[in-house]
Motif scaffolding. Structure first.
Motif, PDB file in Angstrom:
ATOM      1  N   ILE A   3       0.866  -1.178   0.000  1.00 49.21           N
ATOM      2  CA  ILE A   3       0.000   0.000   0.000  1.00 49.21           C
ATOM      3  C   ILE A   3       0.897   1.220   0.000  1.00 49.21           C
ATOM      4  O   ILE A   3       1.835   1.320   0.789  1.00 49.21           O
ATOM      5  N   ARG A   4       0.594   2.142  -0.915  1.00 48.77           N
ATOM      6  CA  ARG A   4       1.375   3.369  -1.032  1.00 48.77           C
ATOM      7  C   ARG A   4       0.444   4.510  -1.400  1.00 48.77           C
ATOM      8  O   ARG A   4      -0.696   4.298  -1.805  1.00 48.77           O
ATOM      9  N   ASP A   5       0.953   5.728  -1.269  1.00 44.51           N
ATOM     10  CA  ASP A   5       0.176   6.890  -1.684  1.00 44.51           C
ATOM     11  C   ASP A   5      -0.039   6.836  -3.188  1.00 44.51           C
ATOM     12  O   ASP A   5       0.865   6.464  -3.951  1.00 44.51           O
ATOM     13  N   ALA A   6      -1.231   7.204  -3.607  1.00 41.57           N
ATOM     14  CA  ALA A   6      -1.549   7.258  -5.035  1.00 41.57           C
ATOM     15  C   ALA A   6      -0.930   8.506  -5.650  1.00 41.57           C
ATOM     16  O   ALA A   6      -0.741   9.521  -4.977  1.00 41.57           O
ATOM     17  N   THR A   7      -0.635   8.403  -6.926  1.00 39.70           N
ATOM     18  CA  THR A   7      -0.150   9.550  -7.689  1.00 39.70           C
ATOM     19  C   THR A   7      -1.057   9.730  -8.902  1.00 39.70           C
ATOM     20  O   THR A   7      -1.862   8.849  -9.231  1.00 39.70           O
ATOM     21  N   GLY A   8      -0.895  10.829  -9.576  1.00 39.92           N
ATOM     22  CA  GLY A   8      -1.656  11.058 -10.801  1.00 39.92           C
ATOM     23  C   GLY A   8      -1.407   9.986 -11.844  1.00 39.92           C
ATOM     24  O   GLY A   8      -2.294   9.670 -12.647  1.00 39.92           O
ATOM     25  N   ALA A  13      -5.167   3.396 -14.021  1.00 37.01           N
ATOM     26  CA  ALA A  13      -5.469   2.064 -13.489  1.00 37.01           C
ATOM     27  C   ALA A  13      -6.639   2.103 -12.499  1.00 37.01           C
ATOM     28  O   ALA A  13      -7.348   1.107 -12.343  1.00 37.01           O
ATOM     29  N   ILE A  14      -6.846   3.229 -11.826  1.00 36.91           N
ATOM     30  CA  ILE A  14      -7.951   3.360 -10.870  1.00 36.91           C
ATOM     31  C   ILE A  14      -9.274   3.572 -11.604  1.00 36.91           C
ATOM     32  O   ILE A  14     -10.297   2.981 -11.248  1.00 36.91           O
ATOM     33  N   VAL A  53      -3.235   3.469  -2.825  1.00 39.29           N
ATOM     34  CA  VAL A  53      -3.510   2.326  -3.691  1.00 39.29           C
ATOM     35  C   VAL A  53      -2.853   1.100  -3.088  1.00 39.29           C
ATOM     36  O   VAL A  53      -1.865   1.202  -2.358  1.00 39.29           O
ATOM     37  N   ILE A  54      -3.448  -0.052  -3.395  1.00 36.71           N
ATOM     38  CA  ILE A  54      -2.850  -1.323  -3.006  1.00 36.71           C
ATOM     39  C   ILE A  54      -2.461  -2.035  -4.293  1.00 36.71           C
ATOM     40  O   ILE A  54      -3.262  -2.118  -5.231  1.00 36.71           O
ATOM     41  N   VAL A  55      -1.208  -2.479  -4.356  1.00 39.42           N
ATOM     42  CA  VAL A  55      -0.687  -3.094  -5.571  1.00 39.42           C
ATOM     43  C   VAL A  55      -0.176  -4.501  -5.256  1.00 39.42           C
ATOM     44  O   VAL A  55       0.246  -4.790  -4.140  1.00 39.42           O
ATOM     45  N   ASN A  56      -0.229  -5.364  -6.265  1.00 40.65           N
ATOM     46  CA  ASN A  56       0.305  -6.719  -6.098  1.00 40.65           C
ATOM     47  C   ASN A  56       1.790  -6.728  -6.445  1.00 40.65           C
ATOM     48  O   ASN A  56       2.387  -5.681  -6.742  1.00 40.65           O
ATOM     49  N   GLY A  63      -6.867  -1.992  -5.744  1.00 37.70           N
ATOM     50  CA  GLY A  63      -7.885  -1.176  -5.105  1.00 37.70           C
ATOM     51  C   GLY A  63      -7.303   0.144  -4.662  1.00 37.70           C
ATOM     52  O   GLY A  63      -6.109   0.402  -4.821  1.00 37.70           O
ATOM     53  N   SER A  64      -8.180   0.972  -4.095  1.00 38.34           N
ATOM     54  CA  SER A  64      -7.763   2.297  -3.676  1.00 38.34           C
ATOM     55  C   SER A  64      -8.648   2.755  -2.515  1.00 38.34           C
ATOM     56  O   SER A  64      -9.777   2.285  -2.354  1.00 38.34           O
ATOM     57  N   ALA A  65      -8.119   3.672  -1.726  1.00 39.13           N
ATOM     58  CA  ALA A  65      -8.875   4.264  -0.629  1.00 39.13           C
ATOM     59  C   ALA A  65      -8.538   5.741  -0.544  1.00 39.13           C
ATOM     60  O   ALA A  65      -7.396   6.139  -0.817  1.00 39.13           O
ATOM     61  N   LYS A  66      -9.546   6.534  -0.204  1.00 45.33           N
ATOM     62  CA  LYS A  66      -9.290   7.950   0.086  1.00 45.33           C
ATOM     63  C   LYS A  66      -9.726   8.203   1.505  1.00 45.33           C
ATOM     64  O   LYS A  66     -10.699   7.616   1.986  1.00 45.33           O
TER      65      LYS A  66
END
Length: 163
Positions: A3-8, A13-14, A53-56, A63-66
């Motif tokens: 899990i990491r911070d999302a970027t533009g 992918a989102i 975002v959560i990445v494999n 997935g993603s969370a705000k």
């Protein structure tokens, strides 16, 4: 999973799974025809909020969370969050991992609690997940959500104290 911070750069992918979930009209009180730019503006948060975002292991976004303050000013000590898991990744722990991450973040940021304002009562997987984390339904607004197959159903307000 990471899990990491999302970027533009994550938006392409989102957007496909966010669009699919919103268009289905079963779990989010957003317009089913929400356009891409409006969705991007809504989902990609800026401080003091955060989008993750959560990445494999292959770097695919599952997935993603705000998350961020539920209200401004005197209500800013209570957090809120929204979650979306790609339908192809559902049931594999991505939502649980995002929930754990959000709670860790909220505690580290000094929030005193987390309030979900609108959990659709027919979204039984989400309700069960949040209850497993210790959230309680503190109220339900009857008929506040128009579900495409169940008709008018309730929206739960769910809460967990962090203090």
């Amino acid at each position: 999973m990471l899990i990491r911070d999302a970027t533009g750069e994550d938006w392409p992918a989102i957007w496909p799974f966010l669009h699919t979930i919103v268009a289905a009209g079963e779990t989010y009180a957003l317009p089913r025809d929400l356009g891409e730019q409006a969705a991007r503006d809504y989902w990609l948060a800026s401080p003091p909020s955060r989008t993750a975002v959560i990445v494999n292991n292959f770097g695919d976004i599952l997935g993603s969370a705000k998350m961020g303050p539920n209200r401004e000013g005197p209500g800013s000590h209570i957090a809120t969050a929204s979650f979306m898991v790609a339908p192809a990744s559902a049931g594999r722990g991505a939502g649980r991992a995002l929930g754990e991450n959000m709670l860790e973040w909220a505690r580290a940021e000094g929030y005193r609690g987390v309030q979900f304002n609108a959990v659709v009562e027919t979204n039984t997987r989400a309700v069960a997940l949040w209850k497993s984390f210790g959230f309680t339904v503190i109220g339900t607004v009857p008929g506040a959500f128009h579900h495409p197959t169940h008709g008018y159903v309730g929206l739960h307000v769910m809460y967990q104290s962090l203090s």
